[in-house]
Design a protein around this motif. Structure first.
Motif, mmCIF file in Angstrom:
data_model
loop_
_atom_site.group_PDB
_atom_site.id
_atom_site.type_symbol
_atom_site.label_atom_id
_atom_site.label_comp_id
_atom_site.label_asym_id
_atom_site.label_seq_id
_atom_site.Cartn_x
_atom_site.Cartn_y
_atom_site.Cartn_z
ATOM 1 N N ASP A 107 78.597 53.306 -6.418
ATOM 2 C CA ASP A 107 79.342 52.212 -5.784
ATOM 3 C C ASP A 107 79.566 51.075 -6.771
ATOM 4 O O ASP A 107 80.664 50.524 -6.877
ATOM 5 N N PRO A 138 85.470 48.192 -9.010
ATOM 6 C CA PRO A 138 84.552 48.524 -7.911
ATOM 7 C C PRO A 138 84.003 47.284 -7.203
ATOM 8 O O PRO A 138 82.806 46.966 -7.283
ATOM 9 N N GLY A 154 82.535 48.671 0.381
ATOM 10 C CA GLY A 154 83.735 48.428 -0.402
ATOM 11 C C GLY A 154 84.948 48.857 0.398
ATOM 12 O O GLY A 154 84.930 49.893 1.078
ATOM 13 N N TRP A 195 88.055 48.160 -3.440
ATOM 14 C CA TRP A 195 87.190 48.984 -4.288
ATOM 15 C C TRP A 195 88.002 50.123 -4.891
ATOM 16 O O TRP A 195 88.763 50.807 -4.197
ATOM 17 N N LEU A 247 82.548 45.005 -4.428
ATOM 18 C CA LEU A 247 81.625 45.263 -3.325
ATOM 19 C C LEU A 247 81.384 44.003 -2.513
ATOM 20 O O LEU A 247 81.168 42.910 -3.065
#
Length: 781
Positions: free
Chosen positions: A379, A283, A307, A278, A285
Motif C-alpha cells: 500500500d 500511492p 487508498g 492511490w 493513503l
C-alpha cells in the motif's frame, strides 16, 4: 532480566497505556503480545505432552522466545525440513479489565494445525497456517489475575488443508507462531472483528468507492457494531478522514438504537473533493477514524488506512483511475534463509521495497496469503497485488476440503479488502484441475464478500474466473484463442527455459547444458551464466509484451527459495536468497520510467573471464562507454528481435579485447548526462567491507527484527573480488545474534549473515574475519 521483573514491567506498561488511551480517546486497547513466550519443540519420539495446557504447568525449563518465531532453524539448503509438534505458552495479567470488558486474542498466523487453550480451557482449533486465528477470550480470562495462553502447533502434512506433502511440495511451510500476536480489550459495545463476525461483506469496517475521481470521490463505509450489554443502547457513529494526520472530512450519524444482544451495520457515504488518488505512481493513503459514541463518550475507535482507486478493464486492458497501465510484476515466496517464515514487519517491508526498487509495480503473492505487514508495505510503496488463497497442484474431492477452501477465500477477503493495493483475488488452486462447480462457488464468494463493480476473481483456468492467469510455458505448449476476459502472464522466464516439457526444445539439450542455459543461476556461477539468465528474462518479457492481450506479467521469481525436497536452492530469483541482486535484477530496473530514476548498470566484473560483448542495462536514450577514460563508443539501445517491444532495451558494446582497468558508462537523456556507472578490474583481496540491508527500514530493537549483514572481500581500491569464496566468521557484541546454521562462506565475493536484533537499544558491534583479514561494523539502535 528475570521473568518476574519483565512481567511487572509488562503490567505497568499496560496500565500506563490504558490510562493514556482512555484519557485521549476510548477505554479500549489493542497491542502486540509478541514478547516473553515459552517454547518447546517436541522430539519425534517425545509423546509426553501431559498438562502442557494447564495454568499450573511448570514451563520454567522451556526456551523463552519472542514473536515472530520459527519452530526450527533450518540449514541454508532445506531438503529435510522439520515437521512435528511444538508448544508455546504465555502468562500475563490484565489488572484493569472489569466485567464490562471484552477481550480478544489474535494470531496473524499459526502453522498449521493449531489448538489453543486459555487458562486450561480449549478455546479454538484451527486448520491452515496462513490466515488469522481470532478468539473471543472474554469468558476465559480471569480479571486481575495471571492468565495463561497455551498453543499446540502441528505442521506435519495435512490432507484436509493441503497442498501436496512437503516431500514433493516445491516450497516449504515452516512451523511456529511466525507472525504477530495481538490482544484487544473493548467495551461490550464495540466494532466487531471481521474474522469472527462471520458476516458476508461485513464485520468490522469495510470501505468501498462508489465514485472515484480527482475532482470528487465518494467513500462508502460500513461498520458493524455489536451490543453485548444487558440493556439497549443509543449510539452515534463518527467517521473522520485524515490525510497526513490532518482532518479533511468528517461526518456523524444521528442517534441510532441498538438492542441488547444484537448487532447492526451502520452505513455512511462521504464525498471528498480534490481527492488524492492511490496508484503505483502516487500511492496516496488516507486514514479513517471510526468512533462509536455513547452519551458523548467515545467507547470504541478503530483506525483504518485506505487508498482511493479504481481498477477497471476496457477491452481487456487495465485502467487505474482512468489511466491505462501495464503491470510489470514478479512472484514472491515469503521465505528467509534459516528462520523460514519468521520475518519481522520491518523485514516484510524491506522485501517489498526491493521489489519496488527493481522497477516493478505489481506482485503476485504465490501461493498463499502473506503477511498483513507485507500488504501494508505494498500500500505504502505503490505495488499492485494479486492476493491468493493456499493452493498448488492439489485438490481433494470431498466436502471438507472444499469447505476449507471456501472459508479461506472468505477470510482472505475479509482480512485484506481495505488494502488499496489488492487488484484481484486468486481463489484458485494453482496448476490444479478443479471442477467447474468448485470454481463457480469460489467466484461467487468473491463477489458476495466484495459486492459492486470492478471486483475481480482470478484463476489459472479460464472457465469461470474474471481474470485468466496463464504461465508462459502453458501458452507455448497449448496456444489457443483466449476468451473475452482480462489475461495475465502469471509466471514466466523460468520453467520454459528449464524443463524438458516446456516447449522451447530443452528436450534436445543434455542436462548440463540445460542447466547452464536455464534461468536458475546462482551468483557463484559467474558472469556468463548470470547473463544467460538476464537474456532469458529479456526474451520472455519482450515476448509477453508482443502478446498484446496481456495486461500484466509476473516473472518467476523475485528471490531464490528452498523447495523442501531438493538438494539445492531454486535459483531463478532476480536476487538470491540473501537478497543480493543478479544481473537480471538490473534488466528489470532499467525498464522503469526515467522520471522514476535513471538507471545505468554495467553487467560485468571486468576481468579476464568477462565476455567482450558487454551488456549495459539502462533507461537512458544514449550511452557512452569508456575504458580507462578512452572512449569505446557512444550509441543508442539495441534493436534486435528480443528488444522490439521493451520500454528500454539494453545496450551491447562489442569490445575487441580485454584490458584491465576501469569501464565507465555515461547515460544521456535528451543529450544531457544523467547517470554514470563504473566497474574496475578486481585485484587481490586486501580487506573486508561490511554493510547492512536496511531498504527503507533501519534496524530496530524490541520487534524481533531480522536483517542481512553483508561482508565482501575487496581489493586495495575497494572493488569486490568476485572469485573470493572463503569462510567468514562473525563475532557479535550487544543484544543481537546470528541466525545462520552451518559455516558461512562467501559467494561471488560476498558472505551473508542473518542478524536478529534483541530487545535492548544500544550499540551492536559486528566483527567479521576471513583469512586473517578482519573488519568491524557498528549498529546504533
Amino acid at each position: 532480566m528475570e521473568l518476574l521483573s519483565k512481567i511487572k514491567i509488562f503490567i505497568l506498561s499496560l496500565f500506563v497505556g490504558v490510562c493514556l488511551f482512555s484519557c485521549q480517546k476510548s477505554n479500549n486497547v489493542h497491542f502486540k503480545i509478541n514478547s516473553e513466550w515459552k517454547f518447546k519443540l517436541l522430539d519425534k519420539d517425545d509423546n509426553n505432552e501431559a498438562q502442557f495446557e494447564n495454568v499450573d504447568f511448570n514451563d520454567s525449563n522451556w526456551e523463552t522466545v519472542n514473536l515472530p518465531h520459527t519452530a526450527h532453524l533450518e540449514p541454508l539448503i532445506v531438503n529435510n525440513q522439520w515437521q512435528g509438534i511444538c508448544w508455546y505458552r504465555k502468562s500475563f495479567d490484565l489488572p484493569l479489565v472489569d466485567d464490562d470488558k471484552k477481550v480478544f486474542v489474535e494470531f496473524e498466523a499459526a502453522m498449521s494445525h493449531s489448538v489453543i487453550w486459555i487458562n486450561g480451557v480449549e478455546v479454538a482449533m484451527h486448520k491452515g497456517g496462513y490466515l488469522p486465528v481470532v478468539i473471543d477470550a472474554t469468558k476465559y480470562i480471569v480479571k486481575g489475575q495471571t492468565n495463561t495462553i497455551a498453543v499446540r502447533l502441528n505442521n506435519t502434512d495435512n490432507p484436509l488443508t493441503g497442498p501436496k506433502p512437503l516431500a514433493k511440495l516445491d516450497f516449504n511451510m515452516y512451523g511456529g507462531l511466525y507472525r504477530n500476536a495481538w490482544l484487544s480489550v473493548k467495551d461490550k459495545l464495540y466494532i466487531s472483528h471481521p474474522a469472527i463476525a462471520n458476516k458476508v461483506a461485513g464485520g468490522g469496517v469495510f470501505i468501498t468507492y462508489p465514485k472515484v475521481s480527482k475532482d470528487l470521490s465518494e467513500i462508502a463505509i460500513k461498520t458493524n457494531v455489536v451490543n453485548e450489554f444487558t440493556s439497549d443502547k443509543t449510539i452515534k457513529v463518527t467517521q473522520k478522514i485524515l490525510f497526513d494526520n490532518k482532518e479533511v472530512q468528517s461526518k456523524t450519524t444521528s442517534d441510532i438504537s441498538i438492542q441488547s444482544g444484537k448487532d447492526i451495520d451502520v452505513s455512511m457515504n462521504i464525498t471528498l473533493p480534490n481527492a488524492k488518488l492511490w496508484s503505483p505512481k502516487q500511492p496516496n493513503l488516507y486514514s479513517l477514524e471510526t468512533s462509536i459514541i455513547v452519551d458523548g463518550n467515545i467507547i470504541d475507535q478503530e483506525t483504518t488506512r485506505f487508498g482511493i482507486r479504481k481498477f477497471e478493464f476496457k477491452n481487456k486492458e487495465l485502467f487505474i483511475n482512468g489511466e491505462k497501465t501495464f503491470l510489470r510484476g514478479v512472484n514472491r515466496h515469503q521465505e528467509y534463509p534459516f528462520v523460514g517464515y519468521a520475518l519481522s514487519d520491518n523485514a516484510q517491508y524491506r522485501d517489498a521495497k526491493k521489489i519496488k526498487d527493481a522497477g516493478f509495480n505489481y506482485i503476485r503473492l504465490s501461493h498463499y496469503p502473506q503477511s498483513p505487514s507485507f500488504l501494508d508495505a505494498c500500500d505504502e510503496l505503490g505495488l499492485v497485488v494479486l492476493d491468493a488463497i493456499l493452493g498448488w497442484q492439489y485438490y481433494l474431492d470431498n466436502d471438507q476440503f472444499r469447505a476449507y477452501c471456501y472459508k479461506s477465500a472468505e477470510q482472505l477477503i475479509r482480512r485484506d479488502r481495505n488494502h488499496p493495493s489488492v487488484l484481484a483475488w486468486e481463489v484458485s488452486l494453482n496448476e490444479t484441475q478443479m471442477p467447474v462447480f468448485f470454481m463457480e462457488e469460489l467466484d461467487r464468494i468473491v463477489h458476495a464478500e466484495y459486492p459492486g463493480e470492478n471486483v475481480y476473481s482470478s484463476g489459472w483456468m479460464d472457465d469461470v474466473y474474471d481474470i485468466y492467469l496463464q504461465a508462459r510455458q502453458h501458452r507455448i505448449l497449448s496456444p489457443h484463442k483466449l476468451k473475452d476476459k482480462p489475461y495475465s502472464v502469471s509466471e514466466y522466464g523460468d520453467w520454459e527455459y528449464y524443463s524438458k516439457n516446456a516447449g522451447l526444445n530443452q528436450d534436445q539439450l543434455p542436462n548440463d547444458l540445460r542447466d547452464e542455459f536455464s534461468s536458475r543461476q546462482k551468483r557463484a556461477f559467474g558472469e556468463e551464466r548470470l547473463l544467460r539468465q538476464a537474456a532469458n528474462v529479456q526474451e520472455a518479457h519482450n515476448d509477453n509484451l508482443q502478446n498484446t492481450v496481456a495486461f500484466s506479467d509476473s516473472y518467476w521469481v523475485m528471490y531464490d527459495y528452498n523447495r523442501g525436497y531438493h538438494n539445492d536452492i531454486e535459483a531463478s530469483g532476480l536476487m538470491d536468497i540473501f537478497r543480493l541482486p543478479k544481473f537480471a535484477y538490473y534488466f528489470y530496473q532499467s525498464q522503469r520510467d526515467i522520471e522514476d530514476g535513471a538507471v545505468v548498470k554495467i553487467a560485468s566484473y571486468w576481468n579476464k573471464k568477462s565476455p567482450l560483448n558487454l551488456k549495459v542495462y539502462s533507461n537512458c536514450d544514449e550511452l557512452a562507454l569508456y575504458l580507462n577514460d578512452e572512449l569505446i563508443g557512444k550509441q543508442k539501445p539495441d534493436t534486435d528481435k528480443n528488444s522490439s517491444d521493451l520500454s528500454h532495451p539494453p545496450f551491447t558494446f562489442n569490445l575487441k579485447s580485454f584490458k584491465a582497468g576501469t569501464l565507465k558508462a555515461v547515460g544521456y537523456v535528451d543529450g544531457k548526462e544523467v547517470k554514470i556507472d563504473e566497474v574496475t578490474t578486481p585485484g587481490n583481496p586486501t580487506a573486508l567491507k561490511i554493510w547492512i540491508d536496511t531498504s527503507g527500514k533501519k534496524p530496530e530493537a524490541g520487534v524481533n527484527d531480522v536483517l542481512f549483514v553483508y561482508v565482501a572481500a575487496v581489493d586495495e581500491n575497494g572493488t569486490i573480488v568476485p572469485d573470493y569464496s572463503e569462510k567468514v566468521t562473525f563475532e557479535i557484541e550487544g543484544d543481537a545474534s546470528m541466525q545462520n546454521v552451518g559455516e558461512i562462506k562467501a559467494e561471488a565475493g560476498i558472505a551473508t549473515g542473518l542478524l536478529k536484533i534483541g530487545t535492548k537499544k544500544g550499540k551492536i558491534k559486528i566483527v567479521a574475519k576471513s583469512n586473517k583479514i578482519e573488519q568491524t561494523y557498528e549498529i546504533n539502535l
